[in-house]
Design a protein around this motif. Structure first.
Motif, mmCIF file in Angstrom:
data_model
loop_
_atom_site.group_PDB
_atom_site.id
_atom_site.type_symbol
_atom_site.label_atom_id
_atom_site.label_comp_id
_atom_site.label_asym_id
_atom_site.label_seq_id
_atom_site.Cartn_x
_atom_site.Cartn_y
_atom_site.Cartn_z
ATOM 1 N N UNK A 29 0.830 -1.213 0.000
ATOM 2 C CA UNK A 29 0.000 0.000 0.000
ATOM 3 C C UNK A 29 0.859 1.256 0.000
ATOM 4 N N UNK A 30 0.387 2.251 -0.697
ATOM 5 C CA UNK A 30 1.117 3.511 -0.790
ATOM 6 C C UNK A 30 0.860 4.326 0.477
ATOM 7 N N UNK A 31 1.894 4.796 1.143
ATOM 8 C CA UNK A 31 1.676 5.582 2.363
ATOM 9 C C UNK A 31 1.061 6.940 2.007
ATOM 10 N N UNK A 32 -0.150 7.149 2.446
ATOM 11 C CA UNK A 32 -0.892 8.361 2.097
ATOM 12 C C UNK A 32 -0.336 9.597 2.791
ATOM 13 N N UNK A 33 0.085 9.457 4.025
ATOM 14 C CA UNK A 33 0.569 10.626 4.766
ATOM 15 C C UNK A 33 1.829 11.191 4.125
ATOM 16 N N UNK A 34 2.718 10.325 3.696
ATOM 17 C CA UNK A 34 3.960 10.781 3.084
ATOM 18 C C UNK A 34 3.682 11.450 1.737
ATOM 19 N N UNK A 35 2.803 10.862 0.959
ATOM 20 C CA UNK A 35 2.470 11.437 -0.341
ATOM 21 C C UNK A 35 1.835 12.817 -0.161
ATOM 22 N N UNK A 36 0.966 12.931 0.814
ATOM 23 C CA UNK A 36 0.312 14.216 1.069
ATOM 24 C C UNK A 36 1.319 15.250 1.561
ATOM 25 N N UNK A 37 2.231 14.840 2.421
ATOM 26 C CA UNK A 37 3.228 15.763 2.956
ATOM 27 C C UNK A 37 4.173 16.260 1.868
ATOM 28 N N UNK A 39 3.379 16.219 -1.635
ATOM 29 C CA UNK A 39 2.662 16.853 -2.738
ATOM 30 C C UNK A 39 2.002 18.170 -2.368
ATOM 31 N N UNK A 40 1.588 18.338 -1.143
ATOM 32 C CA UNK A 40 0.892 19.567 -0.757
ATOM 33 C C UNK A 40 1.770 20.812 -0.935
ATOM 34 N N UNK A 41 2.998 20.852 -0.449
ATOM 35 C CA UNK A 41 3.831 22.035 -0.691
ATOM 36 C C UNK A 41 4.173 22.222 -2.174
ATOM 37 N N UNK A 42 4.339 21.117 -2.885
ATOM 38 C CA UNK A 42 4.630 21.227 -4.315
ATOM 39 C C UNK A 42 3.446 21.828 -5.068
ATOM 40 N N UNK A 43 2.238 21.411 -4.741
ATOM 41 C CA UNK A 43 1.051 21.963 -5.387
ATOM 42 C C UNK A 43 0.905 23.448 -5.070
ATOM 43 N N UNK A 44 1.181 23.803 -3.836
ATOM 44 C CA UNK A 44 1.106 25.214 -3.447
ATOM 45 C C UNK A 44 2.150 26.029 -4.210
ATOM 46 N N UNK A 45 3.349 25.499 -4.347
ATOM 47 C CA UNK A 45 4.414 26.204 -5.070
ATOM 48 C C UNK A 45 4.068 26.341 -6.549
ATOM 49 N N UNK A 46 3.445 25.326 -7.123
ATOM 50 C CA UNK A 46 3.030 25.414 -8.530
ATOM 51 C C UNK A 46 1.979 26.500 -8.715
ATOM 52 N N UNK A 47 1.072 26.631 -7.759
ATOM 53 C CA UNK A 47 0.062 27.683 -7.828
ATOM 54 C C UNK A 47 0.695 29.066 -7.750
ATOM 55 N N UNK A 48 1.678 29.219 -6.876
ATOM 56 C CA UNK A 48 2.381 30.507 -6.760
ATOM 57 C C UNK A 48 3.136 30.797 -8.045
ATOM 58 N N UNK A 49 3.751 29.769 -8.638
ATOM 59 C CA UNK A 49 4.491 29.963 -9.884
ATOM 60 C C UNK A 49 3.559 30.408 -11.008
ATOM 61 N N UNK A 50 2.372 29.840 -11.089
ATOM 62 C CA UNK A 50 1.396 30.248 -12.108
ATOM 63 C C UNK A 50 0.999 31.705 -11.910
ATOM 64 N N UNK A 51 0.801 32.105 -10.659
ATOM 65 C CA UNK A 51 0.441 33.484 -10.361
ATOM 66 C C UNK A 51 1.564 34.436 -10.767
ATOM 67 N N UNK A 52 2.795 34.061 -10.449
ATOM 68 C CA UNK A 52 3.936 34.910 -10.806
ATOM 69 C C UNK A 52 4.111 34.996 -12.316
ATOM 70 N N UNK A 53 3.931 33.886 -13.021
ATOM 71 C CA UNK A 53 4.044 33.896 -14.480
ATOM 72 C C UNK A 53 2.967 34.778 -15.102
ATOM 73 N N UNK A 54 1.751 34.698 -14.588
ATOM 74 C CA UNK A 54 0.665 35.522 -15.120
ATOM 75 C C UNK A 54 0.942 36.998 -14.857
ATOM 76 N N UNK A 55 1.468 37.319 -13.688
ATOM 77 C CA UNK A 55 1.793 38.705 -13.356
ATOM 78 C C UNK A 55 2.903 39.229 -14.262
#
Length: 67
Positions: A29-37, A39-55
């Motif tokens: 089984x894939x450890x869900x807590x590790x994957x979430x820990x 992926x969550x900062x990476x997803x947040x960073x990708x969102x910030x990068x999209x905002x900066x690129x659009x700006x």
């Protein structure tokens, strides 16, 4: 009727107490807590990068329109 109720209750309890199926040894089984820990900062960073690129794109367009 007196005998039927305890039998039905016992069957229901035994059915609820069955052992869960063993996990597939070929694919652990894939450890869900590790994957979430991870992926969550990476997803947040990708969102910030999209905002900066659009700006930056808006600034480039504004500079190009001003010239």
């Amino acid at each position: 009727m007196r005998l039927l109720i305890p039998v039905v209750m016992s069957a229901a309890l035994l059915a609820g107490c069955q052992r869960p199926a063993p996990p597939n040894p070929e694919r652990p089984p894939e450890p869900q807590a590790m994957a979430k820990a991870v992926n969550q900062p990476l997803d947040r960073a990708k969102g910030v990068q999209k905002t900066m690129d659009a700006s930056a794109e808006r600034e480039r367009k504004a500079e190009a329109d001003a010239q």
